[in-house]
Design a protein around this motif. Structure first.
Motif, short mmCIF file in Angstrom:
data_model
loop_
_atom_site.label_atom_id
_atom_site.label_comp_id
_atom_site.label_asym_id
_atom_site.label_seq_id
_atom_site.Cartn_x
_atom_site.Cartn_y
_atom_site.Cartn_z
N MET A 1 0.85 -1.19 0.00
CA MET A 1 0.00 0.00 0.00
C MET A 1 0.88 1.24 0.00
O MET A 1 1.91 1.30 0.67
CB MET A 1 -0.90 0.00 1.23
N GLY A 2 0.48 2.25 -0.76
CA GLY A 2 1.26 3.47 -0.84
C GLY A 2 1.14 4.32 0.40
O GLY A 2 0.36 4.05 1.32
N ILE A 3 1.93 5.38 0.44
CA ILE A 3 1.93 6.32 1.56
C ILE A 3 1.36 7.66 1.10
O ILE A 3 1.16 7.90 -0.08
CB ILE A 3 3.34 6.51 2.15
N VAL A 4 1.09 8.52 2.08
CA VAL A 4 0.66 9.90 1.80
C VAL A 4 1.85 10.79 2.09
O VAL A 4 2.39 10.78 3.21
CB VAL A 4 -0.54 10.30 2.67
N ARG A 5 2.28 11.57 1.11
CA ARG A 5 3.48 12.37 1.28
C ARG A 5 3.30 13.75 0.66
O ARG A 5 2.32 14.01 -0.03
CB ARG A 5 4.69 11.67 0.66
N SER A 6 4.26 14.62 0.94
CA SER A 6 4.22 15.98 0.40
C SER A 6 5.63 16.41 0.05
O SER A 6 6.59 16.08 0.77
CB SER A 6 3.61 16.94 1.40
N ASN A 7 5.77 17.13 -1.07
CA ASN A 7 7.03 17.76 -1.50
C ASN A 7 6.80 19.26 -1.56
O ASN A 7 5.88 19.71 -2.24
CB ASN A 7 7.42 17.29 -2.91
N LEU A 8 7.62 20.03 -0.87
CA LEU A 8 7.44 21.48 -0.86
C LEU A 8 8.78 22.20 -0.91
O LEU A 8 9.70 21.84 -0.17
CB LEU A 8 6.70 21.92 0.41
N SER A 9 8.86 23.22 -1.74
CA SER A 9 9.97 24.17 -1.64
C SER A 9 9.59 25.20 -0.58
O SER A 9 8.48 25.72 -0.57
CB SER A 9 10.22 24.86 -2.98
N VAL A 10 10.52 25.51 0.32
CA VAL A 10 10.23 26.36 1.47
C VAL A 10 11.39 27.31 1.71
O VAL A 10 12.55 26.96 1.47
CB VAL A 10 9.93 25.49 2.72
N SER A 11 11.08 28.51 2.17
CA SER A 11 12.13 29.46 2.51
C SER A 11 12.76 29.10 3.84
O SER A 11 12.20 28.32 4.62
CB SER A 11 11.55 30.88 2.59
N VAL A 12 13.91 29.67 4.13
CA VAL A 12 14.56 29.37 5.41
C VAL A 12 13.77 29.90 6.59
O VAL A 12 13.95 29.44 7.72
CB VAL A 12 16.01 29.91 5.46
N ASP A 13 12.85 30.87 6.35
CA ASP A 13 12.00 31.33 7.45
C ASP A 13 10.60 30.70 7.40
O ASP A 13 9.68 31.17 8.05
CB ASP A 13 11.91 32.86 7.50
N GLY A 14 10.45 29.61 6.64
CA GLY A 14 9.28 28.76 6.79
C GLY A 14 8.09 29.05 5.90
O GLY A 14 7.00 28.55 6.17
N TYR A 15 8.27 29.78 4.80
CA TYR A 15 7.14 30.11 3.93
C TYR A 15 7.21 29.32 2.63
O TYR A 15 8.29 29.17 2.04
CB TYR A 15 7.12 31.60 3.62
N VAL A 16 6.05 28.85 2.16
CA VAL A 16 6.00 28.14 0.89
C VAL A 16 5.41 29.01 -0.22
O VAL A 16 5.33 28.58 -1.38
CB VAL A 16 5.22 26.82 1.00
N ALA A 17 4.98 30.21 0.12
CA ALA A 17 4.55 31.21 -0.86
C ALA A 17 4.74 32.58 -0.23
O ALA A 17 4.72 32.72 0.99
CB ALA A 17 3.10 31.01 -1.27
N GLY A 18 4.92 33.58 -1.06
CA GLY A 18 5.10 34.94 -0.57
C GLY A 18 3.77 35.63 -0.31
O GLY A 18 2.70 35.05 -0.50
N PRO A 19 3.81 36.87 0.13
CA PRO A 19 2.58 37.63 0.39
C PRO A 19 1.89 38.07 -0.90
O PRO A 19 2.47 38.06 -1.97
CB PRO A 19 3.09 38.85 1.18
N ASP A 20 0.60 38.43 -0.75
CA ASP A 20 -0.17 39.05 -1.84
C ASP A 20 -0.28 38.16 -3.07
O ASP A 20 -0.02 38.57 -4.20
CB ASP A 20 0.45 40.41 -2.24
N GLN A 21 -0.69 36.90 -2.85
CA GLN A 21 -0.93 36.01 -3.98
C GLN A 21 -2.08 36.55 -4.83
O GLN A 21 -3.08 37.05 -4.31
CB GLN A 21 -1.26 34.61 -3.49
N SER A 22 -1.94 36.41 -6.16
CA SER A 22 -2.93 36.94 -7.08
C SER A 22 -2.81 36.21 -8.40
O SER A 22 -1.94 35.35 -8.58
CB SER A 22 -2.70 38.45 -7.30
N LEU A 23 -3.68 36.58 -9.34
CA LEU A 23 -3.62 35.98 -10.66
C LEU A 23 -2.28 36.28 -11.33
O LEU A 23 -1.72 35.43 -12.02
CB LEU A 23 -4.77 36.52 -11.52
N ASP A 24 -1.73 37.47 -11.09
CA ASP A 24 -0.44 37.84 -11.68
C ASP A 24 0.74 37.29 -10.89
O ASP A 24 1.82 37.10 -11.44
CB ASP A 24 -0.32 39.36 -11.76
N GLU A 25 0.52 37.05 -9.58
CA GLU A 25 1.58 36.52 -8.70
C GLU A 25 1.04 35.30 -7.96
O GLU A 25 0.76 35.34 -6.76
CB GLU A 25 2.01 37.59 -7.69
#
Length: 211
Positions: A1-25
């Protein structure tokens, strides 16, 4: 049986996305910098249909990301910049042939009919929460793995609910200062490091999550 896992790029201060996400960003202001290590690899260039890029451990990490995955889970924010009722014309960020080539279960508060795409990807929209989305993905994946692709809120919910078996972080030497933070509200998920691979641009750390 398979496992449940996650792959994420993360900043050294713990963020996986920056502020102000939008259609352009879609990754927030500065968020694309988290993935510069990946865009430079031979494997990424190959996926885009060209011969450039650097070989080596980072390229192998890109090759491993979707290997053995039979279904995906993501949050509404990863699929779309919108928050309210669906725009029926919106079909994701990835064009006609998304890179998943498997069922994708989108956790959302707004119902929507399944959305079949080219290459074997079908987006299914689950309104009963992340646990229900993961359960549906496990049924679809069979003996293969389920990858909780993001964003931060969805991965945090999966961690808090004890749904993840493995967390693979690609730590970029970037400080974002704000944005979508990993590990917010997850309690103590008891992480055991089982692999560390370094390169000049990023540090890859794979953790086993003890349930």
């Amino acid at each position: 049986m398979g496992i449940v896992r996650s792959n994420l790029s993360v900043s050294v201060d713990g963020y996986v996305a920056g502020p102000d996400q939008s259609l352009d960003e879609p990754l927030g202001v500065g968020g694309e910098r988290l993935h510069e290590w990946m865009f430079a690899t031979q494997r990424w260039h190959s996926m885009q249909g060209d011969d450039g890029g650097e070989p080596g451990p980072d390229s192998e990490m890109v090759a491993r990301m979707h290997r053995g995955v039979g279904a995906f889970v993501m949050g509404r924010n990863m699929f779309s910049a919108g928050r309210g009722a669906w725009d029926p014309d919106w079909r994701g960020w990835w064009g006609a042939d998304p890179p998943y080539h498997a069922p994708v279960f989108v956790a959302t508060h707004h119902p929507r009919e399944p959305l079949p795409m080219a290459g074997g990807t079908t987006f299914h929209f689950v309104t009963d929460g992340v646990e229900a989305a993961v359960a549906a993905a496990r049924r679809a994946a069979g003996d293969s793995d389920v990858l909780v692709a993001g964003g931060a809120s969805t991965v945090n919910q999966a961690l808090a609910a004890g749904l993840l078996d493995e967390l693979f972080l690609h730590v970029s030497p970037v400080v974002l200062g704000s944005g979508e933070r990993l590990f917010a509200g997850v309690g103590d998920p008891r992480l055991t490091p089982v692999e560390v691979v370094g390169s000049p641009t990023v540090t890859h750390v794979r953790y086993r999550v003890r349930r």
